[in-house]
Design an enzyme around this catalytic site. Structure first.
Site, PDB file in Angstrom:
ATOM      1  CB  SER A 261      -0.884   0.007   1.241  1.00 56.17           C
ATOM      2  OG  SER A 261      -0.114   0.359   2.370  1.00 56.17           O
ATOM      3  CE  LYS A 262      -0.118   8.578  -0.159  1.00 54.62           C
ATOM      4  NZ  LYS A 262       1.237   8.895   0.246  1.00 54.62           N
ATOM      5  NE  ARG A 263      -2.041   2.761   6.032  1.00 55.44           N
ATOM      6  CZ  ARG A 263      -3.159   2.480   5.367  1.00 55.44           C
ATOM      7  NH1 ARG A 263      -3.789   3.418   4.719  1.00 55.44           N
ATOM      8  NH2 ARG A 263      -3.628   1.248   5.354  1.00 55.44           N
ATOM      9  N   GLY A 265       5.074   2.480   1.717  1.00 58.85           N
ATOM     10  CA  GLY A 265       6.132   3.317   1.185  1.00 58.85           C
ATOM     11  C   GLY A 265       6.525   4.394   2.196  1.00 58.85           C
ATOM     12  CB  SER A 286       3.276  10.661  -2.825  1.00 61.46           C
ATOM     13  OG  SER A 286       2.095  10.864  -2.091  1.00 61.46           O
TER      14      SER A 286
END
Ligand code: GLU
Length: 509
Positions: A261-263, A265, A286
């Site tokens: 997920s983005k989290r 990263g 981001s």
């Protein structure tokens, strides 16, 4: 039936393209090129509520940066456009009508509140064969009731009428033939009168059909789309030209526990987007692979191997080699761990392959930023050549090569303690005299002369050479000493020796 390979990448412009989406685009591209086919880019923007400005440009820019070339699309044009779904309303209207006329779909008036009430009343409520007869729809109303509601401007949706308890077979080129019982599917909404737009499922199928798509290669999403789409193809009578499905393996967190997920990263400090993205609403930034110093070739190579392998242990592959070797036979079904360290390794490897002049070119903006001027490109390229083995990113060049451009004024205390003895200044003064007498100051001849002088005098080789290095580099590491001095030249070398002799004071252990 033999048909031309035509694949499409069909992102929804709901935010920055995720790295998983980039992998999907890449596999489509590799497959298209391998089979002499066409690569379509279709923008699926039918969900007006989730539209994000800038997302479409971001998709185009990302693919261009990575070298994933599009044959047909919004920018490229083509014979099957428009390639943006919001410009195809008329086409979808016709197809929705076709399903209504054939009895494969029906009109439903249930309001969000009514649906909510049903969910509260019936556990695990699903709008399907078991419940549709108790809802407000064209199956439970007369034609005139339906007509008058529509004429009065009442909002409605069109739902797909799914026949329960049927085995739907999805043929997937990675997973094989998968059988799914239709009873798990609900009567999906295909169209909403409120914005006169189809939902993803309808638009996706209609467009794949009309754009003559031969293979649907998409991310991991499997249910309910795949069986639903098979049923839609049937309902339209298009089974003969139904594309082959390919659902790629999930991209997993680096530890393999769950979906990337983005989290992850943010938490683990690596980008999950190809390019930096600034959220138009919050202004949040981001990070992106491009801005983090990755080479597009390295990102491509890294992504290609997340879910596919060439059938041997070759790891470094150019895009042409990837195209040559790509096939779904070597795609895995199980999820692929997003091994970020491996991504860095690829970048390191690709940087080594780059020509020194090209690396110097990439390094120049950093030098400029540091206020460094007056060095020839040749000097920069030679400095880069000596340190590139130690870098994973262009930005690492500064840390490794700064001393080539700025003489040290601070010296590693630890190294001074170890190497700077009482007699060091006197010996280095002697070294200056030796160096002054060297005619050919290139690496090997200077090395021979200096080492002979050390040996002849019975000096401690390690201490003298390291003290010399300390004055030139500022610490006891770096490339081969005489390669450094050859590049810097005699004058600069002596200048640094003198500065060191005057300024470095022994540290008592
Ligand atoms: N617009 C869909 C998405 O972004 C496309 C999925 C597909 O490739 O069919 O998830």
């Amino acid at each position: 039936m033999d048909r031309k390979v035509r694949v499409r990448f069909a992102p929804s412009p709901t935010g920055p393209l995720h790295i998983g989406g980039v992998r999907t685009a890449l596999y489509n591209y590799l497959f298209a090129r391998k089979n002499g086919g066409d690569m379509i880019l279709r923008i699926e923007d039918t969900d007006s509520g989730r539209f994000v400005p800038g997302a479409e440009d971001y998709i185009n820019e990302s693919l261009a940066w990575l070298g994933i070339k599009i044959d047909e699309g919004v920018r490229e044009g083509g014979n099957y456009g428009p390639y943006k779904q919001s410009e195809r309303r008329e086409i979808y209207r016709t197809h929705v009508k076709q399903l209504l006329d054939s009895g494969n779909a029906y009109i439903a008036f249930d309001t969000p509140e009514e649906l909510e009430a049903k969910r509260a009343e019936i556990a695990n409520f699903q709008y399907d064969a078991s419940t549709r007869s108790s809802m407000r729809n064209s199956l439970t109303m007369t034609d005139s009731e339906v007509k008058s509601l529509i004429d009065n401007g009442e909002k409605y949706v069109v739902r797909f009428k799914i026949e329960p308890n049927r085995d739907v077979i999805v043929n997937d080129l990675i997973r094989g033939a998968v059988t799914i019982n239709s009873s798990i599917l609900d009567d999906k909404v295909l169209y909403k009168s409120a914005d006169d737009l189809p939902t993803y499922h309808l638009a996706n199928i209609v467009d794949d059909h009309l754009m003559l798509v031969s293979h649907v290669i998409r991310g991991e999403e499997w249910l309910p789309s795949a069986p639903l789409h098979v049923l839609l193809y049937e309902a339209f009578g298009w089974t003969d030209t139904m594309p082959a499905f390919v659902h790629l393996p999930l991209l997993l967190k680096p530890d393999g526990k769950g979906k990337l997920s983005k989290r992850d990263g943010d938490r683990l400090g690596f980008p999950v987007f190809p390019l930096e993205w600034k959220d138009p609403k919050s202004g949040d930034i981001s990070s992106g692979y491009r801005e983090s110093g990755y080479l597009p070739e390295a990102v491509i190579n890294f992504l290609a191997l997340l879910g596919w392998n060439p059938g041997n242990d070759q790891e470094i592959m150019s895009i042409d080699e990837l195209i040559d070797m790509f096939s779904f036979e070597h795609c895995s079904r199980s999820g692929a761990k997003f091994d970020f360290e491996k991504g860095k390794w690829f970048n390191h490897k690709y940087l080594q392959e780059k020509d020194d002049n090209a690396l110097a070119e990439l390094f120049m903006p950093i030098l400029k930023d540091k206020g460094i001027e007056g060095f020839s490109s040749d000097y920069i390229a030679k400095a880069v050549d000596m340190v590139k083995g130690r870098i994973s990113f262009i930005k690492d060049l500064w840390e490794q090569a700064a001393f080539f451009f700025v003489a040290p004024t601070e010296f590693s205390e630890k190294d001074i303690k170890k190497r700077w003895k009482e007699d060091t200044p006197a010996i280095l003064n002697e070294l200056i005299t030796i160096i002054q007498q060297i005619d050919d100051f290139t690496s090997k001849p200077s090395e021979d002369i200096v080492l002979k002088w050390i040996t002849d005098n019975g000096y401690h080789m390690g201490n003298v050479m390291n003290a010399f290095r300390l004055t030139v580099v500022g610490e006891c590491k770096g490339p081969h000493m005489f390669d450094i001095t050859e590049l810097m030249g005699k004058e600069e070398t002596i200048k640094r020796l003198r500065y060191g002799i005057e300024n470095i004071k022994p540290v008592n252990a």
